[in-house]
Motif scaffolding. Sequence first.
Motif, PDB file in Angstrom:
ATOM      1  N   SER A 188      34.342  20.174   3.030  1.00 50.81           N
ATOM      2  CA  SER A 188      34.504  19.674   4.341  1.00 50.81           C
ATOM      3  C   SER A 188      33.817  20.495   5.241  1.00 50.81           C
ATOM      4  O   SER A 188      34.260  21.799   5.467  1.00 50.81           O
ATOM      5  CB  SER A 188      36.065  19.477   4.105  1.00 50.81           C
ATOM      6  N   ARG A 208      28.588   8.574  -0.026  1.00 44.60           N
ATOM      7  CA  ARG A 208      30.309   8.459  -0.412  1.00 44.60           C
ATOM      8  C   ARG A 208      30.243   7.328  -1.507  1.00 44.60           C
ATOM      9  O   ARG A 208      29.528   5.923  -0.906  1.00 44.60           O
ATOM     10  CB  ARG A 208      30.883   8.405   0.630  1.00 44.60           C
ATOM     11  N   SER A 218      35.280  12.964   6.287  1.00 44.10           N
ATOM     12  CA  SER A 218      35.308  14.338   6.704  1.00 44.10           C
ATOM     13  C   SER A 218      33.693  14.002   6.793  1.00 44.10           C
ATOM     14  O   SER A 218      32.972  13.300   6.079  1.00 44.10           O
ATOM     15  CB  SER A 218      35.320  15.169   5.273  1.00 44.10           C
ATOM     16  N   ASN A 263      30.643  15.837   5.593  1.00 44.21           N
ATOM     17  CA  ASN A 263      30.227  16.659   4.478  1.00 44.21           C
ATOM     18  C   ASN A 263      29.711  16.071   3.612  1.00 44.21           C
ATOM     19  O   ASN A 263      29.820  14.521   3.528  1.00 44.21           O
ATOM     20  CB  ASN A 263      30.858  17.873   3.243  1.00 44.21           C
ATOM     21  N   HIS A 311      36.257  17.017  -5.525  1.00 45.10           N
ATOM     22  CA  HIS A 311      35.860  17.837  -4.014  1.00 45.10           C
ATOM     23  C   HIS A 311      35.719  18.819  -3.808  1.00 45.10           C
ATOM     24  O   HIS A 311      35.648  19.661  -4.563  1.00 45.10           O
ATOM     25  CB  HIS A 311      37.051  17.027  -2.554  1.00 45.10           C
ATOM     26  N   LYS A 328      26.864   9.493   3.488  1.00 42.14           N
ATOM     27  CA  LYS A 328      27.690  10.773   2.939  1.00 42.14           C
ATOM     28  C   LYS A 328      26.802  10.840   1.204  1.00 42.14           C
ATOM     29  O   LYS A 328      27.416  11.900   0.678  1.00 42.14           O
ATOM     30  CB  LYS A 328      28.889  10.756   2.734  1.00 42.14           C
TER      31      LYS A 328
END
Length: 312
Positions: free
Chosen positions: A136, A44, A128, A130, A217, A42
């Motif tokens: 998302s 992230r 999620s 994405n 986001h 991701k």
Amino acid sequence: MLESYIDILNRGDIVAFPTETVYGLGASAWNPEAIHKIYKTKGRPSDNPLIVHVSDVTMVHDFASTIPEEAYDLMENFWPGPLTLIFKKKPEVLDIITAGLNTVAIRMPNHPIALSLIREAGPLVAPSANTSGKPSPTKAVHVLEDFGSDFPVVDGGPCDVGIESTVLDISTRPFEIYRPGFISKMDIQNVSGNGIVAYHTPQKTDKPKSPGMKYTHYSPDATVKWLEDFAEIDDSSNLILVHSPERQKSKGKNVIDYNSDFELMTKELYDRFRQADKEDYKSIIIEPFSKKECSNKLVMAMLNRIEKAIGK
Ligand code: TXA
Ligand code: MG
């Protein structure tokens, strides 16, 4: 049909799967290497904790050290469903899940595919599915857009709700909503007995209580803004989302009229964001909600997602 995906999870790899809210990117909650792959895939930030997905309330006891009395009523009323609960965590919960916090987020998704995977492979952490910063995914094809056409995703069709779960911290008093969703403050208050529910207002401290909330986001590349000038409807480089029945019916293939159907508008919001980018729209322009419309239980969650996409 699910066997091959269960095998992937059991050998320590990651799989995207449908839930009733959005598609999740799953890994076994007991496998740190697999969870690491989620963050990597991701892009992230590592300070953003993950939600543990369970298929049975007994699984909560493996992660939560304290279960407040009201939690049982909340789980009974809203699980399986789009409500994530934050508990004080047990010491054995992996740090990579909680990003070093002393709490853990847990939910039971209301989707037969998600529940089957969890029953067979055990509790799954799943953000999620994405790329961080993108809206998302609410369809399997959105996952493939972000992670490539070969990525393992179980296709369960479009998600019913279309935005992420309500996140409720029940480890503190009053209970705090970190992220509004389909389960509203009123829904929660109605079953939480003496547990007062408040919206969390972030303080300007170094350590936000819910780290995910600080990131912008849900942003498409197209500019998202509120509709101020109806002349913009005639500009075909804008994708326009309208909903109020009082408004004069507008035409044009760039105008999507939800005609007061907020459930449908919520369900399609992220798909419209992605559509705007695929079809090279310059802006997504959304009709503001009237005072009367703001009493609808979905408007709070929708406002939150739209304002984040606007970048406020
Ligand atoms: O509907 C959903 O919740 C979806 C589906 C796949 O279940 N999942 C999802 O996960 O939206 P994610 O990672 O995109 O968002 C989880 C949010 C983040 O904002 C994160 O910061 C917050 O939950 N969170 C997770 N654990 C937390 C904790 N211990 N304390 C506070 N916030 C937490
Ligand atoms: Mg997310």
